[in-house]
Design an enzyme around this catalytic site. Structure first.
Site, PDB file in Angstrom:
ATOM      1  N   LYS A 134      10.793  -5.198   3.316  1.00 44.20           N
ATOM      2  CA  LYS A 134       9.360  -5.178   3.624  1.00 44.20           C
ATOM      3  C   LYS A 134       8.978  -4.207   4.741  1.00 44.20           C
ATOM      4  CE  LYS A 134       6.433  -7.587   2.352  1.00 44.20           C
ATOM      5  NZ  LYS A 134       5.991  -8.969   2.409  1.00 44.20           N
ATOM      6  N   SER A 180       9.874  -7.716   7.867  1.00 36.40           N
ATOM      7  CA  SER A 180       9.852  -9.157   7.647  1.00 36.40           C
ATOM      8  C   SER A 180      11.139  -9.743   8.205  1.00 36.40           C
ATOM      9  CB  SER A 180       9.752  -9.433   6.149  1.00 36.40           C
ATOM     10  OG  SER A 180      10.334 -10.677   5.841  1.00 36.40           O
ATOM     11  N   HIS A 209     -17.517  -2.826  -5.812  1.00 34.16           N
ATOM     12  CA  HIS A 209     -16.925  -4.121  -6.229  1.00 34.16           C
ATOM     13  C   HIS A 209     -15.400  -4.030  -6.314  1.00 34.16           C
ATOM     14  CE1 HIS A 209     -21.034  -5.275  -7.692  1.00 34.16           C
ATOM     15  NE2 HIS A 209     -21.078  -3.977  -7.972  1.00 34.16           N
ATOM     16  N   GLU A 234      -3.951  -5.020   9.191  1.00 31.95           N
ATOM     17  CA  GLU A 234      -4.346  -6.416   8.972  1.00 31.95           C
ATOM     18  C   GLU A 234      -5.026  -6.982  10.212  1.00 31.95           C
ATOM     19  OE1 GLU A 234      -0.106  -7.217   7.607  1.00 31.95           O
ATOM     20  OE2 GLU A 234      -1.191  -8.778   6.554  1.00 31.95           O
TER      21      GLU A 234
END
Ligand code: ARG
Length: 463
Positions: free
Chosen positions: A278, A272, A151, A285
């Site tokens: 970043k 970014s 979980h 992803e």
């Protein structure tokens, strides 16, 4: 064509024309045509010199199609008709003899089976490369501890090597599924004709051997209408992409500042456009996000084939785009996975600190009670009570006093404090397949053998 007085309506042509995507069958179609021509020569339909002209002509067509700036004609309906037209330009009317004893129905099924064979094998090779990376990482991180999760809540500590090998075994099962696709595509439909077989007794076994098929189809109706091998590939690809999505997802989570468990190499990350600080795990992803698209391809073809009357229906032309898209997607994902795992760095301290949470020893305490004769369910309740006491009193489990322990169970003595020593939590998992170092060492051994077998088989198939 002879029967028709009218040209196709452009609105029909746009829908019907498969060349915009089936040009990708060109190399397979040429190989197949050469083998078919040899088969025709074998039964005397082609003379030896006609065969040589056809072979040479097809090779020139292959070169022409591969040349920069080559363009098909708007009137070419599909790759099969286009190649026949181009062959005609090379060798004249003799080109018309090539389609003897063959229909586009068995021709296209054969091309697609060749694609599936080739790319099932590529997928196996790419799985092997990713498995090799995972195994190398598992070996070098065999004794690094991390929290295992259920979980996405900390559950029990495990070794990082053990966790990484979970992905190794997923890919090992993917290899089995791609092998199934490779085998099911190894049955040659050519010779089925439109549906009933053909009037020419071409030696199908010889043609099959020429093209690298292990078998020929038993039934021409099945041969012309079967696309199971594409579905087998798409099934394998969907499950494989799903596995990679889980790996990608974990890497995204682990590389967040909140977790800080790992960092991807710059070459697999992006910056970014606005926030200079970043470093985003884009590769991971995208592994996560590409997976549903492969599953959609599987779903698409299953839908196309659903309730389709035998044998060939033009519906089946819709097998190619889902297949090609799945091939591109899953191969890109597997390749990127192996690359991404080359430069990944794990943070030993962060992972260890997260796995030092004493609460992760709750099951160990319950098992201590079981060794004292308490039924597990009851022990579970007792330890639940201890956890509640600790939380409510703002203490850790080891800060509970012997008196406090006694309130919950008479069986809790000093061994309780020993069990809370984290060094024992992992090593007590000595069962086969468990995270303890002994079964993990054995697992690494098994993984090495599995990988060697996968790679040897792939080399053999490629040869
Ligand atoms: N372009 C067609 C396909 O991909 C080739 C087979 C056409 N057969 C036919 N009977 N019209 O399925």
């Amino acid at each position: 064509m002879g029967r028709f007085r009218k040209d196709p309506d452009p609105r029909f042509w746009r829908l019907n024309r498969s060349l915009p995507f089936d040009w990708q069958l060109a190399i397979y179609d040429i190989d197949q045509s050469i083998a078919h021509a040899r088969g025709l020569k074998g039964i005397g339909v082609l003379e030896a010199d006609e065969l040589s002209q056809i072979e040479a002509g097809l090779e020139r067509v292959r070169v022409r199609m591969g040349a920069h700036g080559f363009e098909f004609e708007g009137a070419d309906e599909d790759i099969h008709m286009a190649i026949e037209r181009l062959l005609g330009e090379e060798i004249g009317p003799l080109a018309g003899k090539l389609h003897t004893g063959r229909s586009r129905n068995d021709q296209v099924a054969t091309d697609v089976a060749m694609v599936v064979q080739n790319h099932s094998l590529s997928a196996i090779e790419l799985c092997g490369a990713a498995m090799e990376r995972l195994l190398t990482l598992a070996e070098s991180h065999a004794d690094w501890t991390m929290p295992g999760y259920t979980h996405l809540q900390r559950a029990q500590p495990v070794y990082l090597g053990h966790h990484l090998l979970a992905y190794f075994w997923m890919l090992a099962r993917d290899v089995v599924r791609f092998q199934l696709a490779l085998d099911s595509a190894g049955v040659m439909p050519l010779g089925s004709g439109a549906l009933a077989g053909v009037n020419w007794e071409i030696d199908r076994e010889a043609v099959a051997a020429d093209l690298g098929f292990a078998h020929v189809s038993h039934n021409s109706i099945d041969g012309a209408s079967n696309r199971d091998f594409v579905l087998d590939y798409l099934n394998a690809a969907s499950i494989c992409a799903m596995h990679l999505s889980r790996l990608g997802s974990e890497i995204v989570i682990w590389s967040s500042s909140e977790f800080g468990f790992c960092e991807l190499d710059e070459s697999f990350s992006s910056g970014s456009s606005i926030m200079p600080q970043k470093k985003n795990p884009d590769s991971a992803e995208l592994l996560r996000a590409k997976s549903p698209r492969v599953a959609a391809s599987y779903q698409t073809l299953l839908g196309v084939m659903h309730a389709l009357p035998l044998t060939y229906g033009k519906d089946m032309q819709e097998d190619k785009e889902p297949l090609f898209d799945a091939i591109d997607t899953v191969e890109a994902c597997l390749d990127a996975t192996a690359g991404m795992l080359e430069g990944i760095e794990f943070d030993r301290e962060r992972m260890e600190a997260a796995s030092g949470d004493e609460m992760l020893a709750a099951t160990e305490v319950a098992d201590l009670l079981v060794r004292r004769g308490v039924p597990f369910r009851e022990a579970h309740g007792i330890v639940g009570g201890l956890v509640r006491d600790a939380v409510e009193r703002g203490k850790s489990l080891s800060e509970l006093t012997p008196e406090e322990l006694c309130e919950r169970s008479e069986h809790l003595d000093d061994s309780y404090y020993e069990v809370l020593q984290r060094s024992s939590w992992l090593e007590s998992k000595r069962i086969a397949g468990g995270t303890g170092s002994a079964p993990l060492a054995k697992q690494i051994e098994e993984a090495r053998e599995t990988l060697a077998a996968v790679q040897a088989r792939a080399r053999e198939e490629r040869a």
